[in-house]
Write a protein that holds these residues in place. Structure first.
Motif, PDB file in Angstrom:
ATOM      1  N   GLY A 121       0.816  -1.202   0.000  1.00 16.20           N
ATOM      2  CA  GLY A 121       0.000   0.000   0.000  1.00 16.20           C
ATOM      3  C   GLY A 121       0.850   1.253   0.000  1.00 16.20           C
ATOM      4  N   ALA A 122       0.269   2.343  -0.472  1.00 14.22           N
ATOM      5  CA  ALA A 122       0.937   3.640  -0.462  1.00 14.22           C
ATOM      6  C   ALA A 122      -0.090   4.712  -0.799  1.00 14.22           C
ATOM      7  N   TYR A 123       0.100   5.886  -0.235  1.00 14.21           N
ATOM      8  CA  TYR A 123      -0.710   7.060  -0.543  1.00 14.21           C
ATOM      9  C   TYR A 123      -2.214   6.768  -0.464  1.00 14.21           C
ATOM     10  N   ARG A 186      -6.927   9.790  -0.684  1.00 11.53           N
ATOM     11  CA  ARG A 186      -7.094   9.718   0.767  1.00 11.53           C
ATOM     12  C   ARG A 186      -5.856  10.206   1.523  1.00 11.53           C
ATOM     13  N   TYR A 187      -4.780  10.506   0.791  1.00 12.74           N
ATOM     14  CA  TYR A 187      -3.529  10.906   1.437  1.00 12.74           C
ATOM     15  C   TYR A 187      -3.375  12.415   1.280  1.00 12.74           C
ATOM     16  N   ARG A 188      -3.304  13.112   2.406  1.00 12.98           N
ATOM     17  CA  ARG A 188      -3.398  14.574   2.388  1.00 12.98           C
ATOM     18  C   ARG A 188      -2.319  15.224   1.529  1.00 12.98           C
ATOM     19  N   GLU A 189      -1.066  14.801   1.688  1.00 14.15           N
ATOM     20  CA  GLU A 189       0.024  15.424   0.929  1.00 14.15           C
ATOM     21  C   GLU A 189      -0.207  15.268  -0.569  1.00 14.15           C
ATOM     22  N   GLN A 192      -3.129  17.539  -1.735  1.00 12.67           N
ATOM     23  CA  GLN A 192      -2.732  18.944  -1.786  1.00 12.67           C
ATOM     24  C   GLN A 192      -1.885  19.238  -3.014  1.00 12.67           C
ATOM     25  N   ARG A 193      -0.968  18.331  -3.347  1.00  7.90           N
ATOM     26  CA  ARG A 193      -0.127  18.542  -4.535  1.00  7.90           C
ATOM     27  C   ARG A 193      -0.972  18.615  -5.807  1.00  7.90           C
ATOM     28  N   LEU A 194      -2.092  17.917  -5.796  1.00  2.00           N
ATOM     29  CA  LEU A 194      -2.961  17.869  -6.973  1.00  2.00           C
ATOM     30  C   LEU A 194      -4.070  18.906  -6.927  1.00  2.00           C
ATOM     31  N   GLY A 195      -4.078  19.723  -5.866  1.00  2.00           N
ATOM     32  CA  GLY A 195      -5.117  20.734  -5.736  1.00  2.00           C
ATOM     33  C   GLY A 195      -6.495  20.150  -5.546  1.00  2.00           C
ATOM     34  N   ALA A 196      -6.567  19.008  -4.870  1.00  2.00           N
ATOM     35  CA  ALA A 196      -7.836  18.295  -4.677  1.00  2.00           C
ATOM     36  C   ALA A 196      -8.173  18.215  -3.193  1.00  2.00           C
ATOM     37  N   ALA A 197      -9.439  18.056  -2.921  1.00  2.00           N
ATOM     38  CA  ALA A 197      -9.877  17.752  -1.558  1.00  2.00           C
ATOM     39  C   ALA A 197      -9.735  16.250  -1.342  1.00  2.00           C
ATOM     40  N   GLU A 198      -9.506  15.862  -0.086  1.00  2.00           N
ATOM     41  CA  GLU A 198      -9.418  14.433   0.205  1.00  2.00           C
ATOM     42  C   GLU A 198     -10.740  13.767  -0.168  1.00  2.00           C
ATOM     43  N   GLY A 199     -10.648  12.628  -0.856  1.00  2.00           N
ATOM     44  CA  GLY A 199     -11.830  11.915  -1.315  1.00  2.00           C
ATOM     45  C   GLY A 199     -12.167  12.171  -2.765  1.00  2.00           C
ATOM     46  N   GLU A 200     -11.619  13.255  -3.349  1.00  2.00           N
ATOM     47  CA  GLU A 200     -11.840  13.524  -4.767  1.00  2.00           C
ATOM     48  C   GLU A 200     -10.926  12.651  -5.626  1.00  2.00           C
ATOM     49  N   SER A 201     -11.225  12.601  -6.899  1.00  2.00           N
ATOM     50  CA  SER A 201     -10.395  11.888  -7.867  1.00  2.00           C
ATOM     51  C   SER A 201      -9.783  12.879  -8.840  1.00  2.00           C
ATOM     52  N   ARG A 202      -8.717  12.449  -9.479  1.00  2.00           N
ATOM     53  CA  ARG A 202      -8.066  13.218 -10.535  1.00  2.00           C
ATOM     54  C   ARG A 202      -7.686  12.249 -11.647  1.00  2.00           C
ATOM     55  N   GLU A 209       2.115  10.664 -11.995  1.00  2.00           N
ATOM     56  CA  GLU A 209       3.266  11.560 -12.106  1.00  2.00           C
ATOM     57  C   GLU A 209       3.580  12.212 -10.754  1.00  2.00           C
ATOM     58  N   THR A 210       2.554  12.608 -10.027  1.00  2.00           N
ATOM     59  CA  THR A 210       2.750  13.250  -8.725  1.00  2.00           C
ATOM     60  C   THR A 210       3.285  12.268  -7.698  1.00  2.00           C
ATOM     61  N   VAL A 211       2.752  11.055  -7.708  1.00  2.00           N
ATOM     62  CA  VAL A 211       3.233  10.023  -6.779  1.00  2.00           C
ATOM     63  C   VAL A 211       4.708   9.712  -7.031  1.00  2.00           C
ATOM     64  N   LEU A 212       5.083   9.583  -8.297  1.00  2.00           N
ATOM     65  CA  LEU A 212       6.477   9.304  -8.614  1.00  2.00           C
ATOM     66  C   LEU A 212       7.385  10.433  -8.132  1.00  2.00           C
ATOM     67  N   GLY A 213       6.920  11.665  -8.241  1.00  2.00           N
ATOM     68  CA  GLY A 213       7.695  12.796  -7.754  1.00  2.00           C
ATOM     69  C   GLY A 213       7.849  12.781  -6.249  1.00  2.00           C
ATOM     70  N   LEU A 214       6.775  12.479  -5.549  1.00  2.00           N
ATOM     71  CA  LEU A 214       6.831  12.405  -4.091  1.00  2.00           C
ATOM     72  C   LEU A 214       7.761  11.288  -3.644  1.00  2.00           C
TER      73      LEU A 214
END
Length: 346
Positions: A121-123, A186-189, A192-202, A209-214
């Protein structure tokens, strides 16, 4: 078979003694090899990506069966992967094809077959959230069959397959979202990087791409030139403290650190604490114990134990014991190693 192969060349920690290896390029070859070795009473170590293993410096007994079947097949709303398929390559293929679901698990090293064993699991996403079924070889009967997730006893970074040798994962099947939307964030960081509220999708591609950067920023994407990635990823799981012990643990932390904000998360049967936070507050900084040590905590992330180029398994074990015992002495919490150990005890 190949003899006297240094497992240090095949594990992401770059440690491990010599072994006799049977390389199985397909599922049929894997099943045949395990059946034959079991019938002959030869000890078997199953090996795929080598990313979650800490292997002794001594010669490995028996035969290491290297799982190299790499087939990946996309369906209308699913992906099926052979056990030896590179996990991040599986995720990347689904995202490129316009599917969502697995993107938060991008960048995790290792094989597809290992993911249900560990309930990777992650993020905010776990394998158990999306797994449809797993194909297993039953070593007692020699038969193969598919099992449903409900039969695998999933928990936090564990399953009924972990630390047991009675079954071999041959293939995995995951549900996907054909719209290309990511799993709910579900992961706050990450949100936030994606400009989304927790629970939203992108879009899954943006999330990947964002996960790989983190992950890269924490030394959690493999890079042969970066010794911070010569690791087994997060070496300790986040400890889950039973409800009847939580107040004592909180009191122990405050006795040491004063009135601090302690990161806590709800968990089945207790409260989950951050292992990385505990390690740092126990006095172990990034890069501990210093630049001359063969094994050190990552300079990017205290949860990773790293090989700086010349470490042996014994060096990794000594560092793990130091960190584990330091956290236990200060806060009364014993951290549990995440990697599978072979021939060593922490």
């Amino acid at each position: 078979m190949r003899s006297a192969v240094p497992l240090a060349e095949l594990t992401t920690l770059r440690v491990g003694g010599r072994a006799t290896i049977a390389e199985c390029a397909g599922t049929d070859a894997l099943v045949a090899a395990v059946r034959a070795l079991d019938a002959a009473g030869v000890p078997v170590l199953l090996f795929a990506g080598g990313s979650n293993l800490l292997v002794s410096d001594d010669e490995v007994p028996g035969v290491v069966v290297r799982i190299m079947a790499e087939g990946v097949e996309l369906g209308a709303d699913s992906v099926t992967a052979d056990a030896g398929a590179n996990w991040d390559a599986v995720v990347a293929k689904t995202v490129r094809a316009g599917f969502g679901g697995l993107e938060c698990l991008s960048g995790i090293p290792g094989s597809a077959g290992a993911t249900p064993v560990q309930n990777v699991g992650a993020y905010g996403v776990e394998v158990a959230d999306l797994l449809r079924r797993v194909r297993l070889l039953d070593r007692a009967t020699g038969e193969t069959h598919w099992v449903e997730p409900g039969e695998l006893g999933f928990g936090y970074r564990t399953s009924r397959l972990k630390h047991r040798s009675g079954a071999v994962v041959l293939a995995v099947e995951f549900a996907l979202d054909p719209t290309g939307a990511s799993a709910p964030l579900r992961y706050r960081e990450l949100a936030q990087r994606l400009g989304a509220a927790e629970g939203e999708s992108r879009p899954a591609a943006a999330v990947r791409e964002t996960v790989l950067g983190l992950r890269a920023g924490k030394g959690m994407v493999l890079d042969p030139a970066d010794h911070d990635t010569w690791s087994a990823g997060s070496f300790f799981t986040n400890p889950v403290v039973a409800h009847d012990r939580v107040d004592r643990v909180r009191a122990a932390i405050r006795a040491q650190l004063g009135e601090v904000q302690v990161p806590e998360f709800p968990a089945a049967h207790g409260v989950k604490f951050s292992a990385g936070w505990l390690i740092e507050r126990a006095g172990f900084a990034k890069g501990f114990p210093g630049p001359d040590a063969a094994a050190r905590l990552s300079t990017k992330h205290t949860l990773a134990l790293t090989n700086r180029g010349a470490a042996a398994a014994a060096d990794i074990v000594a560092l793990a014991r130091t960190v584990r015992d330091g956290v236990a002495d200060r806060f009364g919490i014993t951290l549990t190693p995440e990697p599978v150990t072979v021939g060593v005890e922490i």
